[in-house]
Each structure stands twice: as C-alpha cells, then as structure tokens.
Design an enzyme around this catalytic site. Structure first.
Site, short mmCIF file in Angstrom:
data_model
loop_
_atom_site.label_atom_id
_atom_site.label_comp_id
_atom_site.label_asym_id
_atom_site.label_seq_id
_atom_site.Cartn_x
_atom_site.Cartn_y
_atom_site.Cartn_z
N ASP A 12 0.83 -1.21 0.00
CA ASP A 12 0.00 0.00 0.00
C ASP A 12 0.87 1.27 0.00
OD1 ASP A 12 -2.38 1.35 -0.01
OD2 ASP A 12 -2.70 1.21 2.15
N HIS A 29 2.59 3.58 -8.93
CA HIS A 29 2.32 2.16 -9.26
C HIS A 29 3.49 1.57 -10.05
CE1 HIS A 29 -1.53 2.45 -7.48
NE2 HIS A 29 -2.10 3.15 -8.43
N LEU A 123 10.71 -20.50 -4.77
CA LEU A 123 9.76 -19.55 -4.17
C LEU A 123 8.38 -19.74 -4.81
CD1 LEU A 123 9.27 -16.95 -2.40
CD2 LEU A 123 9.87 -15.62 -4.41
C1 IPE Z 1 -1.43 0.29 -3.43
O1 IPE Z 1 -1.22 1.66 -3.41
C2 IPE Z 1 -1.63 -0.27 -4.82
C3 IPE Z 1 -3.01 -0.60 -5.17
C4 IPE Z 1 -4.02 -0.61 -4.35
C5 IPE Z 1 -3.27 -0.96 -6.55
P1 IPE Z 1 -2.43 2.68 -3.39
O2 IPE Z 1 -2.82 2.99 -4.80
O3 IPE Z 1 -3.52 2.20 -2.54
O4 IPE Z 1 -1.74 3.96 -2.76
P2 IPE Z 1 -2.38 4.93 -1.67
O5 IPE Z 1 -2.81 4.07 -0.53
O6 IPE Z 1 -3.53 5.63 -2.32
O7 IPE Z 1 -1.26 5.84 -1.30
C1 IPE Z 2 -5.62 -2.72 -0.46
O1 IPE Z 2 -5.19 -1.40 -0.58
C2 IPE Z 2 -5.60 -3.40 -1.79
C3 IPE Z 2 -4.29 -3.53 -2.40
C4 IPE Z 2 -3.14 -3.24 -1.84
C5 IPE Z 2 -4.31 -4.05 -3.73
P1 IPE Z 2 -6.22 -0.20 -0.76
O2 IPE Z 2 -5.40 1.03 -0.73
O3 IPE Z 2 -7.07 -0.42 -1.94
O4 IPE Z 2 -7.11 -0.34 0.55
P2 IPE Z 2 -7.99 0.72 1.30
O5 IPE Z 2 -8.95 1.28 0.30
O6 IPE Z 2 -7.07 1.77 1.83
O7 IPE Z 2 -8.64 -0.04 2.41
MG MG Z 3 -4.03 2.43 -0.59
#
Ligand code: IPE
Ligand code: IPE
Ligand code: MG
Length: 241
Positions: A12, A29, A123
């Site tokens: 995340d 990303h 792995l």
């Molecule tokens: C995690 O990073 C990747 C995906 C959920 C695809 P986020 O896109 O959730 O990044 P934040 O949490 O908004 O910073």
């Molecule tokens: C969880 O992250 C899903 C992934 C990392 C793919 P999100 O960023 O989507 O989760 P929320 O919305 O903060 O709970």
């Molecule tokens: Mg996120």
C-alpha cells in the site's frame, strides 16, 4: 533468524508516495511494480518459501478509469516480464482472485505465466488480482454447493475441505502479514487464511519498502510469542501453582 515460511503483503501507499513527489499516482504504481521484483528476489535469498502480494482488490475497480486503465497496462507488461523473473528466481507464480474479470489478453498472460512456472520450486509467489476475501469465500461456497448437488460431497464440510475450495488451495497459511504505508486494516485480504497470522504494520510506503525493511519486519516477527490458543511447553501451570 527464524524466517517465516509464508509472508503475505498488502503493498500500500503507491499513490501517496507519488503525490509527495508531485507525480501522478500511476508513477507510484510503476515504482511499486519495480519494487515487487526486488522483494521477490530478497524473499528468495532469505529463504522465504511462500510470498503472497495484494496487487488489485475487488474494491479497486472504484478508482478512476484513468487509474484502473493505468494499472491494467502495468499488469500487462509485468505479467510478460514476470516470465523471466520466474525463471531467474526459480519461482512458481499463481494468481489468486477472480481474474475472469480481466480482458482476454491479460487472462492469457496469467495462464501462460502459471503454466510456464508451474514446476519452479524455490519460491511460491502468489499475486492477488481482482481479489477480495469475501468474494473468494462466496465463490468457494457456490462451488461447494454445486459439488454437493452433483453428489461429489457427502457428510459435513470440514475446515480442510473448505480450504481446498479457496483460491489458496494447497498453500500453507501466512505466518506474517505486512502492510505498508500506515493503514491498520485488512481491506478484505485473506480473512480465512490469516486466522493465526502475525501482523506487522509499517509507515514506510510500498515503493520504499526495501531489503532492510523486509529484514526489519522479519526481526520483529522473531520477537513475537506465537501461540495457537495453547500455552508454551514449560509454561503450563499445574493446579497447585
Ligand atoms: C497500493 O497503493 C496499490 C493498489 C491498491 C493498486 P495505493 O494505490 O492504494 O496507494 P495509496 O494508498 O492511495 O497511497
Ligand atoms: C488494499 O489497498 C488493496 C491492495 C493493496 C491491492 P487499498 O489502498 O485499496 O485499501 P484501502 O482502500 O485503503 O482499504
Ligand atoms: Mg491504498
């Protein structure tokens, strides 16, 4: 150091990492995807046998079309690149989640990668794509009901049998779950499988989560007193104590 057999990661913070640098979320990303390659290699070097990462949730479709399209482009290129990474790391790759929702070319790439890497052993790398625990459990229940109707199941459903209907069938449960970037929730990740998993939360955003950070998480895991409802040998008290 006792290395966990199975590590599950909620990667995340890509968006916030990019925003902090004045860049679009998609850039986060891209960097996050590059980091996946690093962490697979580190995990392999450390002797982790199973690594499961959450890359796209069933809820992530709610994001803007631009962001979802960007993620799909990234999956397209990553899944192709992953053939080489799988070979290099002797890594068996499996996608968990309902990937039938993706475009045909992505589905084909997933199947090709799974088939290509199926005999690699060092792995076991699981990527959760269009994954949600509730969705996984419901798909399992519906398949169970079908099999029951077809007479393939008789008697009671056991934990073991139920596990075998999940996307993670055959995999051991995670020992350690890591969530980067500060959020303290599971966001619909491996709810059944993580009944006894140790949790580690770090403020470090995913693109910055490197070798040192993974080692730190494993060190913290080593300080945990893992129990499964019982007591450790030598700790059991007799009635007289
Ligand atoms: C995690 O990073 C990747 C995906 C959920 C695809 P986020 O896109 O959730 O990044 P934040 O949490 O908004 O910073
Ligand atoms: C969880 O992250 C899903 C992934 C990392 C793919 P999100 O960023 O989507 O989760 P929320 O919305 O903060 O709970
Ligand atoms: Mg996120």
């Amino acid at each position: 150091m006792n290395v966990p057999n199975h590590i599950a990661i909620i990667l995340d913070g890509n968006g916030r990492w990019a925003k902090k640098r004045g860049m679009p979320r998609g850039y986060g990303h891209v960097k996050g995807c590059e980091n996946l390659e690093t962490i697979c290699e580190v995990a392999k070097d450390l002797g982790v046998k199973y690594l499961t990462v959450y890359a796209f949730s069933t809820e992530n479709w709610k994001r803007s079309k631009e962001e979802v399209d960007g993620l799909m482009r990234l999956f397209r290129s990553y899944l192709k690149k992953c053939l080489k990474i799988a070979k290099k790391n002797d890594m068996c790759v499996r996608v968990i989640g309902d990937y039938s929702a993706f475009d045909a070319d992505i589905r084909e790439s997933i199947e090709k990668l799974q088939e290509f890497s199926k005999d690699f052993k060092t792995l076991h790398f699981q990527i959760a794509l269009n994954y949600g625990s509730r969705d996984e459990i419901l798909r399992a229940v519906n398949r169970l009901l079908r099999d029951e109707k077809d007479g393939k199941i008789t008697g009671k459903v056991t934990e073991e049998m139920f596990s075998s209907y999940l996307d993670t069938a055959g995999l051991p449960d995670p020992d350690l779950m890591i969530r980067t970037s500060g959020e303290l929730r599971l966001s619909n990740y491996l709810l059944w499988q993580m009944a006894y998993t140790e949790f580690y939360f770090t403020p470090v955003p995913w693109p910055d989560f490197d070798r040192e950070e993974l080692i730190r998480a494993i060190e913290k895991y080593n300080e945990r007193d893992r129990r499964y409802g019982g007591v450790k040998e030598g700790e059991a008290c007799s009635k007289q104590d």
